[in-house]
Scaffold this active site. Structure first.
Site, PDB file in Angstrom:
ATOM      1  N   CYS A 130      -2.872  10.071  27.543  1.00  0.00           N
ATOM      2  CA  CYS A 130      -3.933   9.233  28.123  1.00  0.00           C
ATOM      3  C   CYS A 130      -5.024   8.891  27.119  1.00  0.00           C
ATOM      4  CB  CYS A 130      -4.528   9.935  29.343  1.00  0.00           C
ATOM      5  SG  CYS A 130      -4.900  11.665  29.062  1.00  0.00           S
ATOM      6  N   HIS A 243     -11.940   9.363  30.693  1.00  0.00           N
ATOM      7  CA  HIS A 243     -12.072   9.996  29.385  1.00  0.00           C
ATOM      8  C   HIS A 243     -12.917   9.111  28.470  1.00  0.00           C
ATOM      9  CE1 HIS A 243      -9.179  12.820  30.651  1.00  0.00           C
ATOM     10  NE2 HIS A 243      -8.132  12.505  29.915  1.00  0.00           N
TER      11      HIS A 243
END
Ligand code: A2P
Length: 334
Positions: A130, A243
């Site tokens: 990711c 994130h």
């Protein structure tokens, strides 16, 4: 009539699986029939898809007959165990785990970065790590313009990276600490509420974690840059599901912040949020539930005496661009 596909979501009840189902619906993917697969624990429960209740089935070796595309997000061991029966059933597996990403005959794809690699798949396509996917959506267009040489990355990764149980632990631990109750870390190695943990995935003999080395190896593979230099420190923070990354980039050619901003404004999958005077910059709460990666804090690296260094800050929804959305975009490319 346009072709429609039978799609299976393996790990449909997980943090990423739930987003996969929502993303298939939101992007109007041509689904003829949707199969929701999970463990025996979830079999018989239902999830909504386009207003209808779909019954979750226990995943078995026989689950993939008639399936065209199988989106997997149930962990690497499960992907490995089911690979053969998925491919033998004639389905294409789009796998969110790290199990096959570095295999030579498995393309690793971010559609904004290396869509051309889809041509050589042999039944399995890997969805990247990711943090790597979020970074490359912003970095690949800069690389195409100026030639990327070296990256120094520090990441600020949300609880969602540890799945539904990671998000539940952040909420529960925050409540426990506010109430003065004892805590017991399970999803993370240490307390995550009101703290951070500079440790994601397991440690390797060279002192890096596997997560940090994924940034290096997966970037080299997707950018087709085997010589790329990259170092990374991956940190878990108490954000819920997006994130963020501080990226120091070195290029072959000079690049100014104005040029970088113009390149990123034209790049698919990126929204530039970069107006410090108005206190506008990428933040995880703003990236949450957005398809685009937010890029900002774009500035010349003043530690160099040339214009080949750039600092940028990015935030992207780990469950969407970092996982579910990217997997559905790969299915769209197929
Ligand atoms: P279940 O909810 O039935 O346990 P997360 O990454 O959020 O922890 O989610 C993991 C996903 O993988 C869940 O959908 C979970 O289903 C699924 N899963 C876990 N073990 C198995 C298994 N043995 N067979 C099929 N699916 C599994």
């Amino acid at each position: 009539m346009a072709k429609e596909f039978t799609v299976a979501v393996a790990g449909a009840t997980g943090a990423v699986g739930v987003e996969m189902v929502k993303t298939l619906e939101k992007r109007n993917f041509p689904v003829k029939n949707l199969k929701l697969l999970a463990s025996a624990r979830s079999a018989g429960k239902t999830m909504k898809f386009k207003g209808e209740d779909v019954v979750i089935e226990e995943m078995t070796e026989n689950s993939f007959k008639g399936v065209d595309i199988a989106l997997f997000s149930a962990g690497g061991d499960i992907s490995k165990a089911y690979r053969k029966c998925v491919v033998d059933a004639g389905a294409v597996m789009i796998d969110n785990s790290s199990a096959f990403r570095m295999e030579d005959d498995v393309p690793l794809i971010v559609p904004e970065v290396n869509p051309e690699d889809i041509k050589w798949h042999k039944g399995v396509i890997a969805n990247p790590n990711c943090t790597t996917a979020i970074m490359l959506v912003a970095v690949a267009p800069l690389h195409r313009a100026k030639g990327l040489k070296r990256v120094v990355a520090s990441t600020y990764q949300a609880a969602s990276g540890a799945g539904a149980k990671g998000m539940a632990e952040l909420i529960e631990q925050t409540r426990q600490i506010l109430n003065g109750e004892p805590i017991e870390p399970k999803a993370f190695a240490h307390r995550i509420a009101f703290s951070l943990i500079p440790h994601i995935d397991s440690f390797m003999p060279n002192g890096y974690t596997k997560e940090e080395l994924k940034m290096l190896n997966e970037s080299r593979k997707m950018l087709h840059l085997p010589e790329l230099l990259l170092t990374c420190t991956s940190v878990r923070i108490p954000a819920m599901r997006a994130h963020s990354e501080s990226l120091n980039l070195e290029f072959e050619n000079e690049i100014t912040p104005e040029e970088a901003r113009a390149i990123l404004e034209a790049a698919p999958g990126v929204t530039v949020v970069d107006d410090p005077e108005k206190k506008l910059y990428p933040m995880p709460v703003d990236a949450t539930e957005k398809y685009d990666v937010l890029a900002g804090r774009i500035r010349q690296d003043i530690s160099r005496n040339d214009k080949r260094g750039l600092d940028i800050f990015v935030s992207g929804d780990q469950l969407l661009k970092g996982a579910a959305l990217n997997a559905v975009q790969i299915a769209e490319l197929l």
